[in-house]
Design a protein around this motif. Structure first.
Motif, PDB file in Angstrom:
ATOM      1  N   LEU A 126       4.677   7.326  -5.264  1.00  0.00           N
ATOM      2  CA  LEU A 126       4.585   7.310  -6.550  1.00  0.00           C
ATOM      3  C   LEU A 126       4.986   8.651  -7.116  1.00  0.00           C
ATOM      4  O   LEU A 126       5.616   8.450  -8.118  1.00  0.00           O
ATOM      5  CB  LEU A 126       3.243   6.939  -7.080  1.00  0.00           C
ATOM      6  N   GLU A 127       4.495   9.776  -6.654  1.00  0.00           N
ATOM      7  CA  GLU A 127       4.943  11.003  -6.870  1.00  0.00           C
ATOM      8  C   GLU A 127       6.803  10.932  -6.817  1.00  0.00           C
ATOM      9  O   GLU A 127       7.380  11.795  -8.012  1.00  0.00           O
ATOM     10  CB  GLU A 127       4.484  12.068  -6.148  1.00  0.00           C
TER      11      GLU A 127
ATOM     12  N   ASN B  58       0.827  -1.153  -0.002  1.00  0.00           N
ATOM     13  CA  ASN B  58       0.029  -0.047  -0.100  1.00  0.00           C
ATOM     14  C   ASN B  58       0.843   1.301  -0.095  1.00  0.00           C
ATOM     15  O   ASN B  58       0.543   2.272  -0.637  1.00  0.00           O
ATOM     16  CB  ASN B  58      -0.884  -0.053   1.229  1.00  0.00           C
TER      17      ASN B  58
ATOM     18  N   ASN C   9       2.138   2.178  -3.419  1.00  0.00           N
ATOM     19  CA  ASN C   9       1.001   2.493  -4.219  1.00  0.00           C
ATOM     20  C   ASN C   9       0.424   4.097  -3.670  1.00  0.00           C
ATOM     21  O   ASN C   9      -0.175   4.458  -4.285  1.00  0.00           O
ATOM     22  CB  ASN C   9      -0.122   1.628  -4.407  1.00  0.00           C
ATOM     23  N   SER C  10       1.057   4.502  -2.511  1.00  0.00           N
ATOM     24  CA  SER C  10       0.576   5.889  -2.139  1.00  0.00           C
ATOM     25  C   SER C  10       1.015   7.049  -3.208  1.00  0.00           C
ATOM     26  O   SER C  10       2.107   6.931  -3.854  1.00  0.00           O
ATOM     27  CB  SER C  10       1.356   6.197  -0.733  1.00  0.00           C
ATOM     28  N   ASP C  11       0.241   8.066  -3.066  1.00  0.00           N
ATOM     29  CA  ASP C  11       0.523   9.128  -3.753  1.00  0.00           C
ATOM     30  C   ASP C  11       1.917   9.891  -3.614  1.00  0.00           C
ATOM     31  O   ASP C  11       2.517  10.110  -4.529  1.00  0.00           O
ATOM     32  CB  ASP C  11      -0.792  10.187  -3.676  1.00  0.00           C
ATOM     33  N   SER C  12       2.444   9.899  -2.219  1.00  0.00           N
ATOM     34  CA  SER C  12       3.404  10.446  -2.151  1.00  0.00           C
ATOM     35  C   SER C  12       4.722   9.594  -2.755  1.00  0.00           C
ATOM     36  O   SER C  12       5.568  10.143  -3.134  1.00  0.00           O
ATOM     37  CB  SER C  12       3.714  10.823  -0.683  1.00  0.00           C
TER      38      SER C  12
ATOM     39  N   ARG D 275       8.081   8.762  -9.794  1.00  0.00           N
ATOM     40  CA  ARG D 275       8.028   9.670 -11.033  1.00  0.00           C
ATOM     41  C   ARG D 275       8.832  10.757 -11.301  1.00  0.00           C
ATOM     42  O   ARG D 275       9.468  10.793 -12.286  1.00  0.00           O
ATOM     43  CB  ARG D 275       6.534  10.017 -11.123  1.00  0.00           C
TER      44      ARG D 275
ATOM     45  N   LYS E  39       1.722   4.664 -12.482  1.00  0.00           N
ATOM     46  CA  LYS E  39       0.362   4.722 -11.866  1.00  0.00           C
ATOM     47  C   LYS E  39       0.216   4.013 -10.701  1.00  0.00           C
ATOM     48  O   LYS E  39      -0.459   4.114  -9.711  1.00  0.00           O
ATOM     49  CB  LYS E  39      -0.803   4.503 -12.814  1.00  0.00           C
ATOM     50  N   LEU E  40       0.943   2.838 -10.729  1.00  0.00           N
ATOM     51  CA  LEU E  40       0.697   1.876  -9.505  1.00  0.00           C
ATOM     52  C   LEU E  40       2.145   0.889  -9.470  1.00  0.00           C
ATOM     53  O   LEU E  40       2.912   1.033 -10.348  1.00  0.00           O
ATOM     54  CB  LEU E  40      -0.494   0.922  -9.793  1.00  0.00           C
TER      55      LEU E  40
END
Length: 231
Positions: free
Chosen positions: A119-120, A111, A114-117, A123, A132-133
């Protein structure tokens, strides 16, 4: 239960290092207490199946299924496995796909990946805004295990970056289990020794393998591996 990478990571510096060859190994990726917790979960609380190939096709068997095979069936399995490997195709190692029924800590790690923080940040250092995941599996390599030379490109899964989160302390390179990189023509490049509390991140275009674990290897190589994907 919460978990995250170390707050001391310098993502600007990591981006600069990654850009040199679209790959990087990051040490001390977790807080020490979290790395130890994950190591304990993998070594004592996680059930692994055996992932291998037969005639070039992936197979999975439990410990019980392998034990229940007749001696002739086991002999045939390994003859086929090694025949594949002699042609540069195949693998044999322990695998645990992280699902809701997995140990809670493994789901917490997945999890977080896959968190926004997180993944950002991935990237950012890779310049891949289409990530994305993340998928995740526990892996266990024991003497005799290996993963032959390959790329991780799988278009239908949208794989972009491969990662290896290492949880094996005090590994000796003579034991094997090295993450070996190659040039496109198969010429060996450098090899990275398993490192406790680390993350290796690399573009799926890189040709790589996990070298054969020697019969005299006294330890097991544990990691969480997977891919950052576009779909």
């Amino acid at each position: 239960m919460t978990i995250s990478f170390s707050p001391n990571l310098d993502w600007d510096a990591l981006k600069s290092r990654y850009k040199k060859d679209d790959r990087i190994k990051i040490s001390d990726i977790w807080l020490p207490e979290d790395a130890n917790r994950i190591n304990q979960c993998l070594t004592s609380e996680t059930e692994f199946s055996h992932a291998y190939t037969q005639n070039g096709r992936p197979q999975v068997s439990s410990d019980k299924e392998l034990r229940d095979m007749t001696s002739n069936a086991q002999k045939s399995l390994f003859q086929n496995l090694y025949q594949d490997a002699s042609r540069g195709v195949g693998f044999w190692y322990g695998r645990h796909m992280v699902t809701p029924s997995s140990p809670e800590l493994l789901n917490t790690v997945k999890n977080y990946l896959n968190s926004d923080s997180l993944l950002e940040n991935i990237r950012y250092i890779s310049d891949r805004p289409d990530i994305k995941l993340a998928s995740a599996q526990g892996t266990r390599y024991t003497p005799g295990n290996f993963l032959t030379r390959h790329r991780d490109v799988v278009e239908r899964e949208g794989r972009i970056l491969a990662f290896v989160l290492g949880f094996t302390p005090k590994w000796h390179p003579d034991w094997g289990g090295l993450l070996q990189f190659y040039q496109d023509d198969g010429t060996p490049r450098d090899a990275w020794t398993p490192e406790f509390n680390s993350m290796t991140l690399f573009d799926v275009k890189h040709v790589h393998a996990v070298t054969y674990l020697a019969p005299f290897c006294p330890s097991q190589r544990f990691s969480i591996t997977g891919w950052f994907r576009s779909r």
